[in-house]
Design an enzyme around this catalytic site. Structure first.
Site, PDB file in Angstrom:
ATOM      1  N   ASP A  88     -10.997 -37.109 -12.144  1.00  9.08           N
ATOM      2  CA  ASP A  88     -10.966 -38.405 -10.909  1.00  9.08           C
ATOM      3  C   ASP A  88     -12.481 -38.433 -11.042  1.00  9.08           C
ATOM      4  O   ASP A  88     -13.072 -38.363 -11.766  1.00  9.08           O
ATOM      5  CB  ASP A  88     -10.396 -37.695  -9.826  1.00  9.08           C
ATOM      6  CG  ASP A  88     -11.081 -36.495  -9.178  1.00  9.08           C
ATOM      7  OD1 ASP A  88     -12.363 -36.197  -9.670  1.00  9.08           O
ATOM      8  OD2 ASP A  88     -10.908 -35.977  -8.236  1.00  9.08           O
ATOM      9  N   CYS A 131     -12.701 -32.273 -11.999  1.00 13.82           N
ATOM     10  CA  CYS A 131     -12.449 -32.984 -10.358  1.00 13.82           C
ATOM     11  C   CYS A 131     -14.061 -32.433 -10.118  1.00 13.82           C
ATOM     12  O   CYS A 131     -14.798 -31.815 -10.569  1.00 13.82           O
ATOM     13  CB  CYS A 131     -11.308 -32.974  -9.861  1.00 13.82           C
ATOM     14  SG  CYS A 131     -10.743 -31.000  -9.487  1.00 13.82           S
ATOM     15  N   GLY A 132     -13.667 -32.456  -8.545  1.00 12.46           N
ATOM     16  CA  GLY A 132     -15.027 -31.925  -7.829  1.00 12.46           C
ATOM     17  C   GLY A 132     -15.164 -30.388  -7.863  1.00 12.46           C
ATOM     18  O   GLY A 132     -16.177 -29.635  -8.086  1.00 12.46           O
ATOM     19  N   THR A 133     -14.113 -29.542  -7.784  1.00 16.82           N
ATOM     20  CA  THR A 133     -13.844 -28.251  -8.125  1.00 16.82           C
ATOM     21  C   THR A 133     -13.279 -27.578  -9.185  1.00 16.82           C
ATOM     22  O   THR A 133     -13.284 -26.459  -9.569  1.00 16.82           O
ATOM     23  CB  THR A 133     -13.348 -27.463  -6.835  1.00 16.82           C
ATOM     24  OG1 THR A 133     -12.091 -27.797  -6.563  1.00 16.82           O
ATOM     25  CG2 THR A 133     -14.362 -27.958  -5.498  1.00 16.82           C
ATOM     26  N   ILE A 154     -10.065 -27.102  -8.860  1.00 12.60           N
ATOM     27  CA  ILE A 154      -8.954 -26.576  -8.268  1.00 12.60           C
ATOM     28  C   ILE A 154      -7.574 -27.411  -8.068  1.00 12.60           C
ATOM     29  O   ILE A 154      -6.635 -27.015  -8.187  1.00 12.60           O
ATOM     30  CB  ILE A 154      -9.271 -26.003  -6.877  1.00 12.60           C
ATOM     31  CG1 ILE A 154     -10.130 -24.832  -7.216  1.00 12.60           C
ATOM     32  CG2 ILE A 154      -8.165 -25.215  -6.134  1.00 12.60           C
ATOM     33  CD1 ILE A 154     -11.282 -24.033  -5.818  1.00 12.60           C
ATOM     34  N   GLY A 155      -7.950 -28.525  -7.379  1.00 13.64           N
ATOM     35  CA  GLY A 155      -7.123 -29.643  -7.261  1.00 13.64           C
ATOM     36  C   GLY A 155      -6.144 -30.027  -8.576  1.00 13.64           C
ATOM     37  O   GLY A 155      -5.021 -30.079  -8.516  1.00 13.64           O
ATOM     38  N   HIS A 190      -5.109 -13.536 -22.760  1.00 13.80           N
ATOM     39  CA  HIS A 190      -4.195 -12.968 -22.127  1.00 13.80           C
ATOM     40  C   HIS A 190      -3.000 -13.856 -21.573  1.00 13.80           C
ATOM     41  O   HIS A 190      -1.897 -13.769 -21.540  1.00 13.80           O
ATOM     42  CB  HIS A 190      -4.903 -12.161 -20.775  1.00 13.80           C
ATOM     43  CG  HIS A 190      -5.558 -10.921 -21.536  1.00 13.80           C
ATOM     44  ND1 HIS A 190      -5.719  -9.949 -20.702  1.00 13.80           N
ATOM     45  CD2 HIS A 190      -5.636 -10.680 -22.528  1.00 13.80           C
ATOM     46  CE1 HIS A 190      -6.552  -8.911 -21.409  1.00 13.80           C
ATOM     47  NE2 HIS A 190      -6.371  -9.403 -22.710  1.00 13.80           N
ATOM     48  N   HIS A 206       1.283  -9.728 -23.676  1.00 14.22           N
ATOM     49  CA  HIS A 206       0.858 -10.728 -23.119  1.00 14.22           C
ATOM     50  C   HIS A 206       1.899 -12.068 -23.123  1.00 14.22           C
ATOM     51  O   HIS A 206       2.197 -12.694 -22.223  1.00 14.22           O
ATOM     52  CB  HIS A 206      -0.543 -11.415 -23.250  1.00 14.22           C
ATOM     53  CG  HIS A 206      -1.511 -10.408 -22.958  1.00 14.22           C
ATOM     54  ND1 HIS A 206      -2.008 -10.082 -22.061  1.00 14.22           N
ATOM     55  CD2 HIS A 206      -2.186  -9.841 -24.038  1.00 14.22           C
ATOM     56  CE1 HIS A 206      -2.926  -9.011 -22.213  1.00 14.22           C
ATOM     57  NE2 HIS A 206      -3.065  -8.835 -23.556  1.00 14.22           N
TER      58      HIS A 206
END
Length: 147
Positions: A8, A65-67, A69-70, A98, A133
């Site tokens: 983004d 993106c910024g972090t 996470i989104g 894993h 795994h």
């Protein structure tokens, strides 16, 4: 390796750095946008990259993106995607070894370019260990089918 990449507006500059790095290493990079820093919605690009990986068009994906996470939250909504928001080298290695993560998510606002490229290299070169795994991934696949 064919790698889908997307971002983004908050991750655009990092995407461009990672794309150049991967291309210089000889990887085929499918850039699914965004193509500038105009405000946009990260789920749109997360879905594009996740679909390219889930469909088999690309072997792996990278989202910025910024972090991170989104993007990871959105990408993980696509069946068969195991997206991981990563900000350190250990996690980059072990999410591949894993968890067989197939989409790397990084934050432009939380990582410098040098660390981001190191994380990218680790993510791209590390192989899945399989074994016990794989059993765990099979359980995750069963969860996807139920819900």
């Amino acid at each position: 390796m064919k790698i889908a990449i997307g971002a983004d507006h908050g991750g655009y500059s990092l995407k461009e750095i990672v794309k150049k790095h991967l291309t210089e290493q000889g990887h085929e990079v499918l850039d699914l946008g965004t193509h500038d820093t105009q405000s946009c919605h990260y789920p749109v690009f997360a879905e594009k990259v996740a679909h390219a990986v889930a469909s088999g068009e690309c072997e792996r994906g990278i989202l910025c993106c910024g972090t991170g996470i989104g993007m990871s939250i959105a990408a993980n909504k696509v069946r068969g995607i195991r997206a991981a928001a990563v900000s350190d080298c250990f996690s980059a290695e072990f999410t591949r070894r894993h968890n067989d993560a197939n989409v790397l998510c990084m934050g432009e606002r939380t990582l410098g370019p040098g660390l981001a490229l190191l994380i990218t290299d680790i993510f791209v070169r590390t192989q899945f260990e399989g074994g016990r795994h794989q059993t765990r991934l099979d359980l995750i696949s069963e969860m996807e089918k139920k819900f």
